[in-house]
Motif scaffolding. Structure first.
Motif, short mmCIF file in Angstrom:
data_model
loop_
_atom_site.label_atom_id
_atom_site.label_comp_id
_atom_site.label_asym_id
_atom_site.label_seq_id
_atom_site.Cartn_x
_atom_site.Cartn_y
_atom_site.Cartn_z
N ALA A 75 0.82 -1.21 0.00
CA ALA A 75 0.00 0.00 0.00
C ALA A 75 0.85 1.26 0.00
CB ALA A 75 -0.93 0.00 1.21
N THR A 78 5.22 3.56 3.94
CA THR A 78 6.55 4.00 4.34
C THR A 78 7.03 3.22 5.55
OG1 THR A 78 6.08 6.22 3.52
CG2 THR A 78 7.87 6.02 5.13
N GLN A 124 -4.39 12.12 4.18
CA GLN A 124 -5.10 10.88 4.51
C GLN A 124 -4.72 10.43 5.91
OE1 GLN A 124 -5.63 7.73 1.51
NE2 GLN A 124 -4.25 6.48 2.73
N TYR A 153 -6.99 9.40 -0.07
CA TYR A 153 -6.43 10.56 -0.75
C TYR A 153 -7.30 11.07 -1.89
CZ TYR A 153 -2.11 11.54 1.70
OH TYR A 153 -1.19 11.96 2.63
N1 GLN Z 1 3.59 6.51 2.11
C1 GLN Z 1 2.57 7.07 2.96
C2 GLN Z 1 2.54 6.34 4.27
O1 GLN Z 1 3.10 5.29 4.36
C3 GLN Z 1 1.19 7.07 2.31
C4 GLN Z 1 0.69 5.71 1.92
C5 GLN Z 1 -0.73 5.71 1.40
O2 GLN Z 1 -1.46 6.69 1.56
N2 GLN Z 1 -1.15 4.65 0.79
O3 GLN Z 1 1.98 6.79 5.23
#
Ligand code: GLN
Length: 232
Positions: A75, A78, A124, A153
């Motif tokens: 997904a 991070t 988000q 998002y």
């Molecule tokens: N890379 C961002 C996080 O890990 C957003 C990931 C997402 O919204 N799918 O928080």
């Protein structure tokens, strides 16, 4: 049995949040994207069956993984210390920064963080984009009530187009994708230097096989083919 979903060790059930194109999104009722192809390829090469994808709220992914509802998170997630306390990550497969999106033709065209003073900023829920907006709030750049959180998002960017929020903070490749298809553009980039990994339970030994598969996918050029397919 630890590390199994539905008690089946041969199947890996993947979960995502399909509002993050081009990594994962819905098209004609199907979940598609770079993460989808990469995860399926890795699960398959690692010798497991790919289960049915679950499309969940981003903030539900880690609890669902630890509940055994899903076995793998793909997904655009991070890798960070807070999450590493809760789940294991595969080796990184992507690098990203955060981008600040604004209306393309709007009066509000910030050039840096300090220009966000007085702005309403969206992200988000449960994301690193949200963490950046919280940092801006903690630093006194934006007000307490100026921070808006969304379940995904797409909803955040729709609210930006509608003028209900002045800016949205979202991962750079996804921001570029929104900018290409909607009336929004990237005002500036916040250099966060994040790395994406797939998530698995901390007691799931199958992560070694997935890492081996990911390495092979890079080495034989499949990774580059997927990048070309979804990003160029
Ligand atoms: N890379 C961002 C996080 O890990 C957003 C990931 C997402 O919204 N799918 O928080």
């Amino acid at each position: 049995i630890a590390g199994c979903s539905g008690g089946n060790d041969d199947t890996i059930v993947p979960g995502t949040n399909a509002a993050f194109a081009p990594f994962e999104y819905e098209e004609d009722g199907e979940i598609v994207g770079f993460d989808i192809d990469l995860a399926e390829e890795a699960i398959d090469r690692a010798g497991y069956e790919v289960g049915d994808w679950s499309d969940l709220k981003f903030s539900s992914l880690i609890p669902s993984l630890n509940n055994n509802d899903i076995d793998l998170i793909a997904a655009g997630m991070t890798i960070n210390p807070d999450r590493k306390e809760q789940i294991a990550f595969t080796d990184p497969y992507w690098e990203s920064n955060q981008s600040v999106l604004v209306q393309s033709d709007g009066d509000f065209q910030p050039e840096g963080e300090s220009d966000l003073d007085g702005a309403r900023v969206g992200a988000q829920k449960g994301t690193t984009g949200e963490s950046e907006t919280e940092r801006l709030r903690n630093e006194g750049v934006i007000a307490e009530d100026a921070l808006k959180r969304y379940n995904n998002y797409v909803l955040a960017v729709e609210d930006l187009e509608a003028g209900n929020v002045d800016a949205v903070v979202v991962d750079q490749p996804v921001a570029n994708n929104f900018a290409a298809g909607r009336d929004v553009s990237v005002a500036f980039v916040i250099e966060t230097g994040e790395q994406f990994g797939m998530g698995m339970r901390q007691d799931d030994d199958r992560i070694g096989d997935i890492n081996d598969a990911l390495a092979e996918i890079r080495d034989d050029g499949t990774y580059d083919d997927l990048v070309a397919e979804w990003f160029e």
